[in-house]
Design an enzyme around this catalytic site. Structure first.
Site, short mmCIF file in Angstrom:
data_model
loop_
_atom_site.label_atom_id
_atom_site.label_comp_id
_atom_site.label_asym_id
_atom_site.label_seq_id
_atom_site.Cartn_x
_atom_site.Cartn_y
_atom_site.Cartn_z
CB VAL A 76 -0.95 0.00 1.21
CG1 VAL A 76 -1.79 1.27 1.24
CG2 VAL A 76 -1.84 -1.24 1.18
N GLY A 78 3.47 3.49 -0.04
CA GLY A 78 4.42 3.98 0.95
C GLY A 78 4.30 3.36 2.31
CE LYS A 94 -5.95 4.31 -9.01
NZ LYS A 94 -4.94 3.25 -8.92
CD GLU A 136 -4.18 1.20 -6.86
OE1 GLU A 136 -3.54 2.22 -6.55
OE2 GLU A 136 -4.55 0.95 -8.03
#
Length: 758
Positions: A76, A78, A94, A136
């Site tokens: 996820v 960073g 998103k 993602e």
């Protein structure tokens, strides 16, 4: 992140209603009949149709505009492997971006599964729900297998945005940065620090753009990826270098033309940048802290060309510039995949857009900064309204040409209109108005030439070739303001109406004005004084034929301007009033409101005049007018003066103008909801139609209504005021008119219904 920002973030995501997205019905559901159709037994009909023809799901369900944002939370942004549940706020975010930038609906799906095969099986099992899948925040190397398997085994678009979104945007940025550096992509040496999913996909796309693999050095946590290393994955082996003289970043970067960082903060030093070739290109994309800070990099080299992943510095590599529009184009042609041709089309469209002049709304969004192609601007800003058209269209065309589209678009102009109308960026009506205005050349004079918005609008009108602008004002002040705003005045005429050079014209206009108004007390000496007023001078330019139309109103009261307009250009033959109308673009279509600026308390005769003019003007937009005279009562239920006048007007209209669909007086709720009105008043003459033109008996009501709609979330765009009833096109702006407002008004002044839009 400081404590204040943390608390603000918590409050934002929690709020009155936790989360950032919701599901809303798109069909009526208020009656038993609605529910009968929505569910049992009516729903069986489309179910059987889809059973017989699976593609019918695109006709009967939301599948064609629905994307799944799917993650297992292992990488996820960073934050690393924080798990599926902890990643949900990101996936909702998103979904929000998909919706606001491209009008795409999203379900966010958090899958608590790290095993690639089980994750793939889960996604395949739910895939029939969706028109596309956005993977993602899935860590490498598993993300490669997951994406490749799903692309091969599903017949809908699948894209891992962490890989390809960054690749597309950074490739567009790199192509433009190389233009600024004066270098060719096939010649440059590229160092990529990082070897994860993003790094691999970025470098592959650079290669597709022309970069030579032998000129690329990739570095992972163990150093330069060389072909003699025994610990390489398939992806790393692809970009392994044969060079043996470089093992570290410091060694690899000497003489390099391009550095792309997709790694961690602080790994790039000023000395490393100083060792690079002339005009070094540095993309420090680690987020939130880049490989080197922007300030340090800029201090290291004066000739540096830099981008980061942050919004607070120039040239942000931001995936939102790409993924909403890529999926938009893919969904609109029912593409079976997002292939290399589509990704390359998106890359080229984004790169080309940054080289064009920047719309004023983008400059305004960034604190009235003036962006132009150069070292501080070579990537489009996320708020650029042109992205949805340029990128989505390019992707859709590439899908069709490469054979993965299941639907063909025949009318690309209509498709662009549809894209624009999805978000209200510019209604298709306004777009058609602009296109119509370009068909002929007209001179439009602007009264407030020393106003920033007016000057910018005149330049934009010139750039769009909507008209030939004439600006009234002090040339020295206008030129100084243009220089300050970095605006070119080439092709724009400046007229100093107070100068000695214009004395003869002031005298001629004065004689004309006095002659036209001598029965109303007009005289030459008074008219001579009035010619020093830019509104009088400009309107007399129009009246005498020295200009074709005028735009004014930024500074002056509308009642004052109305009086001048009557004295100068006068009213159209056959009308006793003139008025203004605003068009409000709502999600279900345009709504026209009159009179919004000029007439205070309207008599029946005035209401008739305004209704006839409004109906004619609305037809010029290609819309069939359905008119309602509105108030606080329905069809005689109250006997106030305004309602009596409205009823008189309706009677006259029914008798003298039977071709106009008009009814009243009625409340706004009755005007806009035919089912409610028709059930209670079945004899009304606009039965079966929702009104799209509202005529108000009082200026206060009309003005308040359009301003309220302008501020409401449901109103996508407000255009106007639209002038009705003057002999020649003199248009008034609102006092707080934006550049876009003035440009739209100019298009209307140019066209002014001399030829209808249809």
């Amino acid at each position: 992140m400081d404590n204040k920002l943390k608390e603000m973030a918590r409050a934002y995501h929690a709020g009155a209603k936790p989360g950032k997205i919701e599901v809303k019905p798109t069909k009526p559901y208020s009656t038993q009949q609605d529910l009968t159709l929505a569910y049992s037994p009516g729903v069986a009909v489309p179910c059987k149709d889809i059973e017989a023809d699976p593609s019918a799901a695109y006709d009967y369900t939301a599948k064609g505009n629905l994307v799944a944002v799917i993650s297992n939370g292992t990488a996820v942004l960073g934050l690393g492997d924080i798990g599926a549940m902890a990643g949900k706020p990101v996936m909702e975010g998103k979904g929000l971006l998909f919706k606001i930038y491209a009008g795409i609906d999203v379900f966010d799906i958090e899958v608590d599964e790290k095993d690639p095969q089980k994750f793939i099986d889960t996604v395949k099992a739910i895939a029939p729900t969706f028109g596309g899948i956005n993977l993602e925040d899935i860590k490498a190397p598993e993300c490669f297998e997951i994406e490749e398997r799903l692309k091969a085994e599903l017949d809908i678009p699948v894209m891992h945005d962490d890989q390809h979104g960054t690749a597309i945007i950074s490739s567009a940025g790199l192509l433009n940065a190389l233009i600024l550096a004066g270098k060719k992509i096939e010649d440059v040496r590229i160092v990529v620090n990082g070897a994860g999913a993003s790094a691999f996909s970025c470098t592959k796309l650079y290669e597709s753009c022309g970069a030579k693999r032998e000129n690329i050095v990739m570095i992972d946590s163990k150093g330069v990826i060389t072909s003699d290393r025994a610990d390489l994955t398939e992806q790393k082996r692809y970009f392994a270098t044969e060079r043996r003289d470089v093992r570290t970043l410091a060694e690899a970067i000497v003489g390099a033309d391009v550095f792309v960082g997709l790694s961690r903060p602080g790994v790039l030093t000023q000395d490393m940048i100083r060792s690079m070739a002339d005009n070094p290109i540095v993309f420090a994309l680690a987020n939130p802290d880049p490989e080197i800070t922007y300030e340090e990099a800029m201090a290291a080299r004066k000739d540096i060309i830099m981008a980061t992943g942050r919004s607070d510095y120039p040239n942000q590599i931001n995936n939102v510039i790409g993924f909403p529009y890529i999926f938009r184009g893919a969904l609109d042609v029912r593409a079976k995949a997002i292939n290399e041709e589509m990704k390359m089309a998106a890359t080229m469209a984004i790169a080309a857009l940054a080289r064009e002049s920047v719309p004023d709304e983008v400059n305004t969004a960034y604190g009235n900064t003036t962006f132009k192609f150069g070292r501080d601007y070579f990537i489009p800003k996320p708020v650029d309204p042109r992205l949805i058209v340029r990128v989505s269209t390019a992707v859709a065309k590439a899908a069709i040409e490469s054979g993965v589209a299941q639907k063909t678009i025949e009318d690309w102009e209509a498709y662009e209109d549809e894209l624009l109308s999805r978000l209200g960026l510019m209604s298709h009506l306004t777009r058609r108005l602009h296109e119509a205005a370009k068909l002929s050349s007209h001179k439009i004079v602007y009264a407030a030439g020393e106003n920033v918005s007016t000057l910018k609008a005149a330049v934009e009108v010139r750039n769009q070739k909507l008209a030939e602008p004439i600006i009234l004002g002090n040339p020295n002040k206008i030129k100084a303001l243009a220089a300050e705003l970095d605006l070119s005045l080439e092709g724009i005429e400046i007229v100093n109406h107070r100068s000695d050079e214009e004395k003869a014209r002031r005298q001629e206009y004065s004689r004309q004005l006095a002659k036209n108004n001598w029965r109303k007390g007009g005289n030459v000496p008074e008219a001579m004084d009035q010619m020093f007023d830019p509104n009088y001078f400009g309107m007399m330019m129009v009246a005498s034929g020295d200009a074709d139309g005028m735009v004014t109103g930024v500074y002056s009261h509308h009642s004052h301007l109305a009086n001048i307009a009557k004295q100068t250009v006068g009213l159209e033959d056959g009308v006793d009033h003139f008025a203004t109308m605003h068009m409000v673009t709502l999600k279900n279509g345009p709504l026209f409101l009159a009179d919004t600026l000029i007439n205070c308390n309207l008599t029946a005769e005035a209401l008739v005049d305004i209704t006839v003019m409004a109906a004619d003007k609305v037809r010029c937009f290609g819309v069939k007018p359905v008119v309602a005279l509105v108030g606080f009562s329905d069809f005689g239920s109250d006997d106030a003066e305004s309602t009596r006048e409205a009823r008189k007007a309706v009677a006259i209209l029914h008798e003298k103008y039977p071709h106009i669909m008009v009814e009243g007086e009625m409340r706004v709720s009755m005007a806009l909801h035919a089912d409610k009105r028709d059930a209670r008043y079945p004899e009304n003459k606009i039965k079966g139609h929702n009104a799209n033109v509202l005529i108000f008996p009082r200026l206060s009501a009309a003005n308040a209504c359009y301003q309220l709609l302008r501020e409401a979330d449901d109103a996508e765009e407000v255009v106007g005021p639209i002038q009705m009833g003057l002999r020649k096109p003199v248009y008034f702006t609102d006092h707080d008119a934006t550049v876009a407002d003035i440009v739209n008004i100019t298009a209307m002044a140019v066209h002014d219904c001399s030829t209808c839009l249809v």
